[in-house]
Design a protein around this motif. Structure first.
Motif, PDB file in Angstrom:
ATOM      1  N   VAL A 114       0.848  -1.189   0.000  1.00 48.40           N
ATOM      2  CA  VAL A 114       0.000   0.000   0.000  1.00 48.40           C
ATOM      3  C   VAL A 114       0.882   1.236   0.000  1.00 48.40           C
ATOM      4  O   VAL A 114       1.896   1.296   0.699  1.00 48.40           O
ATOM      5  N   ASP A 115       0.502   2.221  -0.786  1.00 51.69           N
ATOM      6  CA  ASP A 115       1.275   3.462  -0.878  1.00 51.69           C
ATOM      7  C   ASP A 115       0.932   4.365   0.303  1.00 51.69           C
ATOM      8  O   ASP A 115       0.179   5.330   0.187  1.00 51.69           O
ATOM      9  N   THR A 116       1.477   4.021   1.480  1.00 52.25           N
ATOM     10  CA  THR A 116       1.249   4.806   2.685  1.00 52.25           C
ATOM     11  C   THR A 116       2.514   4.804   3.533  1.00 52.25           C
ATOM     12  O   THR A 116       3.336   3.879   3.443  1.00 52.25           O
ATOM     13  N   LEU A 117       2.694   5.829   4.329  1.00 46.74           N
ATOM     14  CA  LEU A 117       3.875   5.924   5.169  1.00 46.74           C
ATOM     15  C   LEU A 117       3.795   4.948   6.341  1.00 46.74           C
ATOM     16  O   LEU A 117       2.712   4.654   6.844  1.00 46.74           O
ATOM     17  N   ASP A 118       4.960   4.438   6.746  1.00 48.79           N
ATOM     18  CA  ASP A 118       5.019   3.569   7.914  1.00 48.79           C
ATOM     19  C   ASP A 118       4.838   4.402   9.182  1.00 48.79           C
ATOM     20  O   ASP A 118       4.911   5.633   9.165  1.00 48.79           O
TER      21      ASP A 118
END
Length: 238
Positions: A114-118
């Motif tokens: 998923v294109d999301t920040l950790d």
């Protein structure tokens, strides 16, 4: 005045790698565990319990000194609409005696597909007579979360386990809602659990400080902004 609650009945199946859901082996001074049941009391999912998918599992490696590390995947991303999540943790746990102990550590949450920040989370807690009391702080991409947690496992009336959680969420950017903006909100949950004929039964009530149109700003730990009653039954394949 209580909000109307909804009843959700879900049956979760987990894929087990061994009997009792845990495979354990000693490697010198280390203890290795593999399985579909979380092996850490405060590491995976203490304050960010992602909804567990049908296929989940992880590994845990601990040392006699009290240090431990591991990974836990609450969802393997195999079910429709589910995303792969990998929670990597590192910590230290030490008992003072047979009745009192403490634990500190951190968790790194990642979503490889998923294109999301950790995000990261720091936690700590005390164990007293089999019950756990913890607190944690996490720094998500869009907000900061502060949580207190209690698991009264040391006192289970009628064999029923009780756990409670309360979290304050501070948004980095206030969310726009009808009539203004919301910069923070709280949510909470109470869970009753009991094993029955090989099935883990869990009854969960969750709610938040938001309601109505304000729920458009909700992004907390619960699956729903308004009051929700969830009944979960979980049983391993083997």
């Amino acid at each position: 005045m209580l909000k109307p609650s909804h009843l959700l009945l879900g049956t979760l199946l987990s894929c087990s790698v061994a009997n009792a859901q845990i495979f354990q082996r000693e490697l010198g001074d280390f203890d290795l565990k593999l399985g579909t049941t979380p092996s850490r009391s405060m590491a995976q999912g203490l304050v960010k319990p992602a909804s567990t998918g049908s296929f989940h599992g992880g590994l845990d490696l601990s040392h006699d000194s009290g240090f431990y590390a591991g990974q836990w995947a609450p969802s393997m991303g195999l079910s429709p609409g589910a995303n792969l999540e990998v929670d990597s943790y590192l910590g230290f746990k030490q008992p003072f005696d047979n009745t009192l102990g403490y634990e500190v550590g951190m968790i790194h949450y990642s979503y490889p597909k998923v294109d999301t920040l950790d995000s990261q989370e720091f936690f700590g807690g005390l164990t007293f007579l089999g019950s756990r009391f913890g607190a944690a702080f996490s720094n998500d991409p869009d907000k900061q979360n502060s949580t207190v947690f209690a698991d009264l496992g040391g006192n289970q009336p009628f064999g029923i386990g009780i756990s409670m959680k309360y979290t304050t969420h501070q948004l980095n950017t206030p969310a726009s809602v009808d009539g203004g903006y919301i910069g923070s909100f709280t949510d909470w949950s109470v869970q009753l659990s009991r094993p029955f004929m090989g099935v883990d039964l869990n009854l969960i009530y969750s709610d938040s400080s938001l309601s109505g149109s304000d729920c458009s700003a909700y992004s907390g730990h619960n699956s729903q902004c308004d009051g929700l009653v969830t009944l979960k039954a979980e049983r391993p394949f083997y």
